[in-house]
Structure formats: C-alpha cells, structure tokens
Design an enzyme around this catalytic site. Structure first.
Site: not given
Length: 370
Positions: A130, A278
């Site tokens: 991220e 995820e």
C-alpha cells in the site's frame, strides 16, 4: 443503497464503450492463471503455531496459494515440499535502495528467490505494501517515487536469470481512488497519477497484475444504513444498476473491483488484469464494530470462495469470464496487531490452529450455481 451525486459528463461510459474494451486480451491472459484460493500468512502474534505446523495447516485447509508479508527463508523452504503457489514481498523500507542500485535488486533475488526457486512455487513478488497510501513524511513520498524503479530493477534481475514466470507487482488500497461510486465513475486521485501511470505501463508491459486490497466490510461499516449488509455478503437478491455503464451488480465486491477497472480504462489500460491481495471479514470486534461476527465472516468468505473458484470463471460485470486471483485475510488471528479490536480477529484459524469457523478453500463444497 445510497446514490451519490457525480459528474455524468465527466465520468459516464456507455454500455457500448464497455463492450468495446479488450476483453479478448483479458480472457486469453486469464486462461494461464488458476482459480485456486489463496490465504495471507501474517505473523504478528506471539502465540502462533510454528512455521512447520502452519504449512501443514495450509495443506490441510487445501489452500492453493499463500502470500507472505516478507520472504522468510524457513517458510519458503517448508513450502518447497508442497504444491502451494507462493507470493513473497519486498518491505517498504527496502524500496528506495533497490530503486537506486541494480546490485541490491540482484542480491534480493539471489537471497530470496534463487535459494528456493523452482522447488518452491514462487509466482509473484510484490514490492511494498500500500505504498501509495502513505504520504505523511518525506521518506513516504520518496518511496512512492521509487516504487516503479524498484519493480523495474527486480524484473530486470529475473529476466537476466531467464525467470519469466514470476511476475512483479505491488498491492494498493482502495484509497487510491478519487471516485468509486458508481463504478463507471472510477478515477484515480490526481496527486498519485505520476506514480499510477508508470505503474500501469509496467504492469501492461510485463503482463503482470494490478493487486488490490479490497474490503467490502469497511465500505459497509462506513455506511451501514446506505448499503445493505446482505449485498456486502453476496447474499439476497438486491441489485444495483450503474447509470453510467448500464451494468447490473449483485454484490459490493464487484462494484469496488470495477471502479478500479474503469479508473484504469480511463488511462488507456483496460487490458491489465486484477488480483485481490487482501479481502476478508472480521469475526469479532469491539461493541461499536457492528457486523463483525463469525456468522458474517463465514458467510462472506464462503461466498467469496464460491465466486472465485467457479469454472468457467465468473469475473465481474465489467470483466466477465476473467480469473481474479484472490487471497483471504488472514490465516490466523494476530494478537500483536494494533488498532481497534477487530484488527486482531480476521483469521480463519485461532492461534492454536483450530478453525474459527468452517470454510472449504478448495471451493468444492460450494459448487452450486452462484
């Protein structure tokens, strides 16, 4: 579901435009990717089973893929005796040095891939986690700028060694979008375009995937009166038709995925395939964290597995028939994760290795029509 106002002139794509997107490329590419379900193997806990027992549990659960948050030598050796496809990660704090120096990338590949490949079925290397979501420090901003150069150096190392079946990518969060609803309005934040454009060019040029951390739970929890819980859990008969595209949605996950697809398409990259790095649902949380329950977690993950293991693949309304490699978060409840209570309760397994609730990662138990 609450309808949000948006600029129709700026964001609308007609159904004819969508049908003209290059689905043939996506379909051809997806045929080479299996629909095996994956699991994220995080280790932020002081009471977790040993790596050896963890790999045994992954096999018992019939996991087809596993994603590590590092490139742990012991775990990679243990996985060499299995048929589980493996994804490993480069830490955020390794990116800048790797971007500056090809020798750093070469050494990383030697230490973490060549020492295990091909016995261990490493399929993806994800650079950072991220990265485009962190902007608070000068180093964060530098890491953003160094992301694609680091990925390019890793790819060069692999190519020099003749390794072409390990793809390089990076997982990004949904906060990279400026607009996400309706899906056809999907656009990336203007401030990260200098990083997103070269990233998409890299993924397209290397036929890699756009990895996304996507959590319908958080979207629902932020707006529980506007989004139906069953819609977030793939349950019920509710549908939503995007006024811009004319596409009809039956669940929140597909909406979120297609918002990123449309954002990529607007930059000329509708051919880049997607993967879910995820996703999941918490099975427990603080009193204020409504919806975090074993029943909801089991429902979400069972329906997710059913969808993602379908043959032929289901895809999404904007990407029909496309395989979307998916990793559930997570293998264990991790008691050393910080933040609200639900942060420590995403596991399929308890720390003692027992199941939090029943799921079949092979998908065979869910072969009824979706």
């Amino acid at each position: 579901m609450t309808i949000r106002f948006y600029d129709m002139e700026k964001h609308t794509l007609t159904k004819m435009t969508i049908m003209s997107l290059s689905f043939f490329f996506l379909l051809a590419s997806s045929r080479a990717i299996s629909s095996k379900m994956g699991v994220n193997f995080g280790r932020l806990g002081n009471n977790l089973p040993s790596p050896k027992r963890s790999v045994e549990l992954l096999q018992i659960m019939k996991a087809g893929r596993v994603k590590l948050y590092d490139a742990n030598d012991e775990i990679l050796k243990l996985l060499s005796t299995t048929k589980i496809e493996v994804t490993i990660m480069v830490a955020n704090d390794e990116i800048t040095q790797m971007a500056k120096n090809q020798e750093v990338a070469d050494k990383w590949v030697h230490d973490h891939i060549l020492n295990h490949y091909p016995q261990t079925m490493i399929r993806y290397v994800l650079v950072g986690n991220e990265v485009l979501s962190y902007t608070s420090t000068d180093q964060d901003m530098q890491t953003m700028k160094d992301l694609v150069p680091a990925m390019t150096r890793l790819r060069a190392s692999l190519k020099t060694l003749g390794i072409n079946n390990i793809k390089v990518g990076t997982p990004l969060a949904m906060d990279i979008l400026e607009s996400s609803f309706p899906p056809s309005s999907g656009t990336f934040k203007t401030e990260i375009l200098p990083e997103i454009v070269p990233l998409l060019n890299f993924l397209s040029g290397t036929k890699s995937l756009f990895f996304l951390d996507v959590y319908p739970y958080f979207s629902w929890a932020d707006n529980p009166t506007g989004i139906n819980l069953d819609y977030a859990l793939f349950e019920g008969n509710q549908t939503y038709t995007d006024p811009g595209s004319g596409l009809t949605y039956t669940n929140l996950l597909d909406q979120m995925l297609d918002s990123v697809f449309f954002a990529m398409a607007k930059l000329g990259h509708n051919e880049v395939m997607m993967a879910i790095a995820e996703t999941g649902w918490p099975h427990e949380g603080d009193k204020t964290q409504h919806g975090s329950s074993k029943e909801n977690a089991a429902t979400y993950n069972r329906n997710l597995i059913k969808k993602m293991t379908m043959v032929p693949p289901k895809g999404t309304p904007a990407q029909p028939g496309v395989v979307i490699p998916t990793f559930i978060f997570s293998l264990y409840d991790e008691n050393e994760k910080s933040g609200p209570g639900f942060e420590r309760h995403w596991g399929l397994l308890n720390p003692n290795g027992s199941r939090c609730y029943e799921v079949d990662l092979s998908g065979k138990a869910y072969k009824t029509s979706y």
